[in-house]
Structures are given as structure tokens and as C-alpha cells.
Design a protein around this motif. Structure first.
Motif, PDB file in Angstrom:
ATOM      1  N   ASP A  15      70.170  96.105 -20.497  1.00 38.86           N
ATOM      2  CA  ASP A  15      71.019  96.839 -21.432  1.00 38.86           C
ATOM      3  C   ASP A  15      72.286  96.030 -21.728  1.00 38.86           C
ATOM      4  N   ALA A  16      72.655  95.938 -22.988  1.00 39.77           N
ATOM      5  CA  ALA A  16      73.830  95.166 -23.405  1.00 39.77           C
ATOM      6  C   ALA A  16      75.115  95.713 -22.795  1.00 39.77           C
ATOM      7  N   ARG A  17      75.142  96.987 -22.451  1.00 44.87           N
ATOM      8  CA  ARG A  17      76.333  97.578 -21.857  1.00 44.87           C
ATOM      9  C   ARG A  17      76.632  96.998 -20.472  1.00 44.87           C
ATOM     10  N   CYS A  18      75.638  96.400 -19.847  1.00 41.68           N
ATOM     11  CA  CYS A  18      75.820  95.791 -18.528  1.00 41.68           C
ATOM     12  C   CYS A  18      76.277  94.333 -18.616  1.00 41.68           C
ATOM     13  N   SER A  19      76.310  93.769 -19.790  1.00 44.85           N
ATOM     14  CA  SER A  19      76.571  92.332 -19.931  1.00 44.85           C
ATOM     15  C   SER A  19      77.940  91.913 -19.408  1.00 44.85           C
ATOM     16  N   GLY A  20      78.936  92.777 -19.478  1.00 44.89           N
ATOM     17  CA  GLY A  20      80.248  92.430 -18.972  1.00 44.89           C
ATOM     18  C   GLY A  20      80.287  92.296 -17.461  1.00 44.89           C
ATOM     19  N   LEU A  21      79.413  92.992 -16.793  1.00 40.17           N
ATOM     20  CA  LEU A  21      79.354  92.954 -15.338  1.00 40.17           C
ATOM     21  C   LEU A  21      78.414  91.868 -14.829  1.00 40.17           C
ATOM     22  N   LEU A  22      77.325  91.663 -15.539  1.00 38.72           N
ATOM     23  CA  LEU A  22      76.303  90.724 -15.079  1.00 38.72           C
ATOM     24  C   LEU A  22      76.603  89.299 -15.534  1.00 38.72           C
ATOM     25  N   THR A  23      77.688  88.752 -15.015  1.00 42.85           N
ATOM     26  CA  THR A  23      78.071  87.369 -15.302  1.00 42.85           C
ATOM     27  C   THR A  23      78.316  86.645 -13.984  1.00 42.85           C
ATOM     28  N   LEU A  24      78.326  85.332 -14.036  1.00 43.04           N
ATOM     29  CA  LEU A  24      78.599  84.553 -12.827  1.00 43.04           C
ATOM     30  C   LEU A  24      80.002  84.816 -12.307  1.00 43.04           C
ATOM     31  N   MET A  25      80.943  85.054 -13.198  1.00 44.26           N
ATOM     32  CA  MET A  25      82.320  85.338 -12.777  1.00 44.26           C
ATOM     33  C   MET A  25      82.420  86.676 -12.029  1.00 44.26           C
ATOM     34  N   ASN A  26      81.538  87.587 -12.328  1.00 36.35           N
ATOM     35  CA  ASN A  26      81.550  88.914 -11.704  1.00 36.35           C
ATOM     36  C   ASN A  26      80.405  89.108 -10.721  1.00 36.35           C
ATOM     37  N   LEU A  27      79.865  88.032 -10.202  1.00 32.65           N
ATOM     38  CA  LEU A  27      78.679  88.112  -9.363  1.00 32.65           C
ATOM     39  C   LEU A  27      78.860  89.034  -8.153  1.00 32.65           C
ATOM     40  N   ASN A  28      79.975  88.927  -7.473  1.00 30.70           N
ATOM     41  CA  ASN A  28      80.207  89.794  -6.305  1.00 30.70           C
ATOM     42  C   ASN A  28      80.259  91.264  -6.695  1.00 30.70           C
ATOM     43  N   GLU A  29      80.941  91.557  -7.784  1.00 31.38           N
ATOM     44  CA  GLU A  29      81.036  92.941  -8.255  1.00 31.38           C
ATOM     45  C   GLU A  29      79.669  93.450  -8.717  1.00 31.38           C
ATOM     46  N   ALA A  30      78.905  92.599  -9.382  1.00 32.79           N
ATOM     47  CA  ALA A  30      77.570  92.986  -9.839  1.00 32.79           C
ATOM     48  C   ALA A  30      76.676  93.322  -8.646  1.00 32.79           C
ATOM     49  N   PHE A  31      76.699  92.498  -7.609  1.00 34.34           N
ATOM     50  CA  PHE A  31      75.906  92.806  -6.420  1.00 34.34           C
ATOM     51  C   PHE A  31      76.397  94.084  -5.750  1.00 34.34           C
ATOM     52  N   ARG A  32      77.698  94.264  -5.687  1.00 32.13           N
ATOM     53  CA  ARG A  32      78.260  95.457  -5.047  1.00 32.13           C
ATOM     54  C   ARG A  32      77.794  96.731  -5.739  1.00 32.13           C
ATOM     55  N   LEU A  33      77.800  96.712  -7.060  1.00 26.33           N
ATOM     56  CA  LEU A  33      77.420  97.905  -7.810  1.00 26.33           C
ATOM     57  C   LEU A  33      75.919  97.991  -8.068  1.00 26.33           C
ATOM     58  N   CYS A  34      75.351  96.949  -8.643  1.00 31.67           N
ATOM     59  CA  CYS A  34      73.955  96.998  -9.085  1.00 31.67           C
ATOM     60  C   CYS A  34      72.965  96.999  -7.926  1.00 31.67           C
ATOM     61  N   ALA A  35      73.364  96.421  -6.807  1.00 30.94           N
ATOM     62  CA  ALA A  35      72.454  96.327  -5.663  1.00 30.94           C
ATOM     63  C   ALA A  35      73.008  97.066  -4.460  1.00 30.94           C
ATOM     64  N   GLY A  36      73.673  98.153  -4.687  1.00 30.37           N
ATOM     65  CA  GLY A  36      74.180  98.872  -3.539  1.00 30.37           C
ATOM     66  C   GLY A  36      74.831 100.199  -3.847  1.00 30.37           C
ATOM     67  N   ASN A  37      75.686 100.233  -4.856  1.00 28.54           N
ATOM     68  CA  ASN A  37      76.445 101.453  -5.140  1.00 28.54           C
ATOM     69  C   ASN A  37      76.462 101.764  -6.630  1.00 28.54           C
ATOM     70  N   HIS A  38      75.307 101.791  -7.252  1.00 29.53           N
ATOM     71  CA  HIS A  38      75.289 102.004  -8.702  1.00 29.53           C
ATOM     72  C   HIS A  38      75.876 103.357  -9.106  1.00 29.53           C
ATOM     73  N   GLU A  39      75.947 104.299  -8.171  1.00 30.02           N
ATOM     74  CA  GLU A  39      76.549 105.595  -8.484  1.00 30.02           C
ATOM     75  C   GLU A  39      78.042 105.471  -8.780  1.00 30.02           C
TER      76      GLU A  39
END
Length: 64
Positions: A15-39
């Protein structure tokens, strides 16, 4: 508990709405949310709300 249950259910949608989070600069935040706490992710809730509205619209549009 299965590790896959912790993944965001919308991760595979690309989804394009996730593109701001799914970047190399935001990798830690993406893993924190997308692979652990998506709620805790605001984008997750935006996508979910849009899905609910779309489903409700489809139910209204169905002939009786």
C-alpha cells in the motif's frame, strides 16, 4: 505463538500509504511497527478503517 501473527496483515499489500515508513532510513521503526506492534501504527488504522468503510458500502450496495 507463531512469529507471523506479529506481522502487519497489510504488509503484503504494498500500500502506498506505507511508503513513508518502509524506507531504509526508517528501517528500525518499520520493524518495530510492521513486525511487532502494528496496532500502534497510524497507517495500519487508516487502512483498516478504509477497508471497513468499503465493506459497509458493499453491503449497502448489495441487492436484497
Amino acid at each position: 505463538m507463531d512469529r507471523l501473527t506479529h506481522l502487519c496483515p497489510y504488509l503484503d499489500r504494498r500500500d502506498a500509504r506505507c511508503s513513508g515508513l518502509l524506507t531504509l532510513m526508517n528501517l528500525n521503526e518499520a520493524f518495530r511497527l510492521c513486525a511487532g506492534n502494528h496496532e500502534l501504527c497510524t497507517v495500519y488504522h487508516q487502512i483498516r478503517a478504509a477497508d471497513v468503510l468499503r465493506e459497509r458500502g458493499a453491503l449497502v450496495a448489495e441487492p436484497v
